[in-house]
Write an enzyme that holds these catalytic residues in place. Sequence first.
Site, mmCIF file in Angstrom:
data_model
loop_
_atom_site.group_PDB
_atom_site.id
_atom_site.type_symbol
_atom_site.label_atom_id
_atom_site.label_comp_id
_atom_site.label_asym_id
_atom_site.label_seq_id
_atom_site.Cartn_x
_atom_site.Cartn_y
_atom_site.Cartn_z
ATOM 1 N N CYS A 2 0.845 -1.216 0.000
ATOM 2 C CA CYS A 2 0.000 0.000 0.000
ATOM 3 C C CYS A 2 0.877 1.262 0.000
ATOM 4 O O CYS A 2 2.081 1.186 0.226
ATOM 5 C CB CYS A 2 -0.871 0.038 1.251
HETATM 6 N N1 GLN Z 1 -0.937 -6.070 4.920
HETATM 7 C C1 GLN Z 1 -1.812 -4.938 4.854
HETATM 8 C C2 GLN Z 1 -3.161 -5.271 4.252
HETATM 9 O O1 GLN Z 1 -3.347 -6.287 3.639
HETATM 10 C C3 GLN Z 1 -1.175 -3.777 4.128
HETATM 11 C C4 GLN Z 1 -0.983 -4.112 2.684
HETATM 12 C C5 GLN Z 1 0.054 -3.306 1.966
HETATM 13 O O2 GLN Z 1 0.810 -2.488 2.499
HETATM 14 N N2 GLN Z 1 0.114 -3.615 0.723
HETATM 15 O O3 GLN Z 1 -4.047 -4.507 4.401
#
Ligand code: GLN
Length: 275
Positions: A2
């Site tokens: 993210c």
């Molecule tokens: N692991 C977290 C989620 O699935 C953040 C994902 C990310 O940073 N891509 O929401």
Amino acid sequence: MCRHLAHLGPTPVTLASLVTEPPHSLLVQSYAPADMRGGGTVNADGFGVGWYVRDLLGYGTEDRARTALYRRDDPMWTDASFLDVARAVETTALVAAVRSATVGMPVSTAACAPFRGEAGGATWLFSHNGVVRGWPHSMAELAATLPAVDLLTTEAATDSALLWALVRARISAGKDPADAVAGVVADALAAAPGSRLNLLLSDGAQLVATAVDHALSYRTHPDGGVTIASEPLDDDGAWVPVPDGSLLVARPGSAHDPPAVTVTALSPHAPFPTP
Ligand code: GLN
């Protein structure tokens, strides 16, 4: 992984001026991020923007009426209404994120950052950019330190929601927000080595962020504002990369006082007591 950003400043700015309008805005980072470090290709599993509402209507200053949260489990670029509203809403403090769900974790609005909650007399907005290795098993012991009600009320079955519950519990227990964030990062790294833990937390007056195995930059503005973002929003030379393994704490300044930004090394092996 993210992408997220936060801004604090003395001068109201539109949500769009940070989230959708810059050349490398969060909107652009949702379909063309530059630095995903092997964790996905686009951030199309939802988005969220939380902001502190200006007190024009005489709302109290210490309750949820001061914040607004807009989250969707669709790509930001598909939400024409958000793109429109973002041009009209002004704030001095916001946290925003676009999500690429980690494989095995649910895609839902409730799993999109920022997460919002009360702790220690303030309303907080929280985002996590990264992944907890071996989740959920690796985090079982840390999760067991939480009060049952905190566990039962996490918004989503994701690593990010659990990290938020841990940070919030520590602030509720009286910890300084920077200590709470650093403590959760240290404990999570001890429990789940190799995790990517870029956390971002604000109460509208201060920003706390970590860079742990993921990109993060910040810049200050002439009016005393400060912006932090996974990826710089434009090619302005004012952006400063935050070194990996750092804790950033920032408070806005004014046209006469620069913002206070400190970047210190996290000590991943220092023991932090659980609440
Ligand atoms: N692991 C977290 C989620 O699935 C953040 C994902 C990310 O940073 N891509 O929401």
